[in-house]
Scaffold this motif. Structure first.
Motif, mmCIF file in Angstrom:
data_model
loop_
_atom_site.group_PDB
_atom_site.id
_atom_site.type_symbol
_atom_site.label_atom_id
_atom_site.label_comp_id
_atom_site.label_asym_id
_atom_site.label_seq_id
_atom_site.Cartn_x
_atom_site.Cartn_y
_atom_site.Cartn_z
ATOM 1 N N ARG A 139 1.167 -0.996 0.164
ATOM 2 C CA ARG A 139 -0.316 0.328 -0.145
ATOM 3 C C ARG A 139 0.736 1.268 0.252
ATOM 4 O O ARG A 139 2.254 0.858 0.518
ATOM 5 N N TYR A 140 0.296 2.452 -0.566
ATOM 6 C CA TYR A 140 1.196 3.226 -0.854
ATOM 7 C C TYR A 140 0.132 4.698 -0.604
ATOM 8 O O TYR A 140 -1.193 5.126 -1.252
ATOM 9 N N MET A 141 -0.089 5.550 -0.255
ATOM 10 C CA MET A 141 -0.009 6.953 0.244
ATOM 11 C C MET A 141 0.248 8.081 -1.639
ATOM 12 O O MET A 141 1.612 8.399 -1.008
ATOM 13 N N PHE A 142 -0.742 7.809 -1.638
ATOM 14 C CA PHE A 142 -0.401 9.542 -3.020
ATOM 15 C C PHE A 142 -1.772 10.226 -2.927
ATOM 16 O O PHE A 142 -2.818 9.514 -3.169
ATOM 17 N N MET A 143 -1.396 11.462 -3.260
ATOM 18 C CA MET A 143 -2.045 12.412 -3.561
ATOM 19 C C MET A 143 -3.562 12.310 -2.142
ATOM 20 O O MET A 143 -4.975 11.866 -2.610
ATOM 21 N N ASN A 144 -2.980 12.308 -1.294
ATOM 22 C CA ASN A 144 -3.711 11.648 -0.018
ATOM 23 C C ASN A 144 -4.901 10.338 -0.063
ATOM 24 O O ASN A 144 -5.803 9.820 0.324
ATOM 25 N N LYS A 145 -4.147 9.378 -0.715
ATOM 26 C CA LYS A 145 -4.872 8.331 -1.114
ATOM 27 C C LYS A 145 -4.218 7.492 -0.805
ATOM 28 O O LYS A 145 -2.886 6.877 -1.447
ATOM 29 N N VAL A 146 -4.684 5.840 -0.471
ATOM 30 C CA VAL A 146 -3.659 5.423 -0.257
ATOM 31 C C VAL A 146 -4.149 3.486 -1.430
ATOM 32 O O VAL A 146 -5.228 4.036 -2.619
ATOM 33 N N MET A 147 -2.999 3.116 -2.400
ATOM 34 C CA MET A 147 -3.063 3.406 -3.506
ATOM 35 C C MET A 147 -2.619 1.749 -3.085
ATOM 36 O O MET A 147 -1.511 1.614 -2.513
ATOM 37 N N LYS A 148 -3.036 0.998 -3.927
ATOM 38 C CA LYS A 148 -1.881 -0.792 -4.250
ATOM 39 C C LYS A 148 -1.044 -0.147 -5.150
ATOM 40 O O LYS A 148 -1.647 -0.478 -6.422
ATOM 41 N N VAL A 149 -0.047 -1.151 -4.602
ATOM 42 C CA VAL A 149 0.839 -0.923 -5.870
ATOM 43 C C VAL A 149 1.898 -2.805 -6.094
ATOM 44 O O VAL A 149 1.998 -3.080 -5.071
ATOM 45 N N HIS A 150 2.024 -3.108 -7.338
ATOM 46 C CA HIS A 150 2.833 -4.391 -7.261
ATOM 47 C C HIS A 150 4.221 -3.851 -6.684
ATOM 48 O O HIS A 150 4.961 -3.232 -7.148
ATOM 49 N N VAL A 151 4.843 -4.787 -6.383
ATOM 50 C CA VAL A 151 6.216 -5.204 -5.748
ATOM 51 C C VAL A 151 6.374 -6.623 -5.806
ATOM 52 O O VAL A 151 6.150 -7.204 -6.878
ATOM 53 N N LEU A 152 8.169 -6.271 -6.032
ATOM 54 C CA LEU A 152 8.687 -8.393 -6.590
ATOM 55 C C LEU A 152 8.788 -8.557 -5.307
ATOM 56 O O LEU A 152 8.834 -8.482 -4.193
ATOM 57 N N CYS A 153 7.794 -10.016 -5.232
ATOM 58 C CA CYS A 153 8.093 -11.049 -4.053
ATOM 59 C C CYS A 153 9.810 -11.121 -3.981
ATOM 60 O O CYS A 153 10.292 -10.854 -5.183
ATOM 61 N N ALA A 154 9.882 -11.681 -2.980
ATOM 62 C CA ALA A 154 10.799 -12.478 -2.551
ATOM 63 C C ALA A 154 11.934 -13.902 -3.973
ATOM 64 O O ALA A 154 13.057 -13.143 -3.966
#
Ligand SMILES: [Zn+2]
Length: 282
Positions: free
Chosen positions: A42-57
């Motif tokens: 989760r990432y806060m962007f422009m006062n909104k919580v967004m879900k972003v893709h990240v690399l798994c291990a």
């Protein structure tokens, strides 16, 4: 995670799709079915919580290995390019310590030369590899050239026939520039010294190059079929001043008796030359 990380993760994960076995965790984020680490954050962007893709291990590890393999591949390609430029007779690129069958007694000293290269370079220690045709001198010198290039040293292995051909087509200024360019190599290896044309012009150019090398205090390795007594007792002053310089810069190493390995190496060099000159391999 800062914005740069988020953007990097977004771009990195373009190629990582959800796969069978991936699942939603209790935190409503996507998890990898193989390594059970997050594929989303989760990432806060422009006062909104967004879900972003990240690399798994496991994907991170896979990419790290791919990156390492890419670097190794690029380093090998770089060495291959250096060898193609610096070893002018392409058949000699195959003459390496790895391809030596151990029957050339002098080869141990070639290995020592490479192992102590920093000292050899600092002391301007050259070698004069002399003896009959087919005794392994060229193989020995090419092993040194290949090993030092693999270590990143700047080496030029050529012969005076090639150099003189090149010089013949150049104007005076360009000739000087060409000779100067040979001094940029930390090690210069002249193969088959003494078989070049014996004209006054040729001898003058040979002397200029050897003398430049001498004044530059940079090591020189020479292979020659001439005997040490011929080198020490030259026929005239034009040869004497060349040979005197060579003897001053190079430690003589004697090669005797053609042996199987040397013959094999000669055959290998010839067959490689055939391949390269035929243009069927690069
Ligand atoms: Zn994973």
């Amino acid at each position: 995670m800062d914005t740069a990380d988020v953007l990097k993760n977004i771009s990195d994960t373009v190629w990582q799709e959800s796969e069978d076995g991936d699942y939603k965790g209790q935190d409503d984020l996507l998890y990898c079915g193989k390594c059970h680490t997050r594929k989303e954050a989760r990432y806060m962007f422009m006062n909104k919580v967004m879900k972003v893709h990240v690399l798994c291990a496991c994907e991170s590890e896979k990419r790290r290995i791919e990156e390492e393999e890419r670097k190794i591949r690029e380093a090998k390609e770089q060495i291959a390019r250096m060898k193609a430029t610096c070893i002018q007779d392409r058949g000699l690129i195959e003459c390496t310590f790895a391809n030596d069958d151990g029957s050339l007694p002098q080869i141990a000293s070639a290995k020592r030369y490479v192992e102590t290269w920093q000292e050899r370079k600092a002391n301007n220690d050259g070698l004069l590899l002399w003896g009959d045709v087919g005794t392994g001198k060229t193989f020995y010198a090419a092993c040194i050239a290949n090993a030092l290039i693999e270590q990143g040293a700047s080496v030029l292995m050529t012969n005076f026939s090639k150099i003189l051909n090149k010089l013949t087509g150049l104007y005076s200024d360009d000739r000087n520039e060409f000779i100067a360019s040979m001094m940029q190599y930390t090690l210069l290896i002249i193969d088959d010294f003494g078989i070049e044309r014996n004209t006054e012009y040729a001898l003058e150019q040979v002397y200029n190059i050897i003398d430049e090398r001498y004044k530059s205090k940079l090591p020189l390795i020479v292979t020659t079929n001439l005997s040490i007594s011929t080198l020490k007792n030259p026929e005239d002053t034009a040869h004497k001043r060349i040979y005197d310089r060579v003897l001053a810069m190079c430690v003589p190493v004697k090669f005797v008796g053609a042996n199987h390995r040397a013959k094999d190496a000669e055959a290998k060099i010839k067959s490689c030359k055939g391949i390269f000159e035929g243009g069927s391999a690069v």
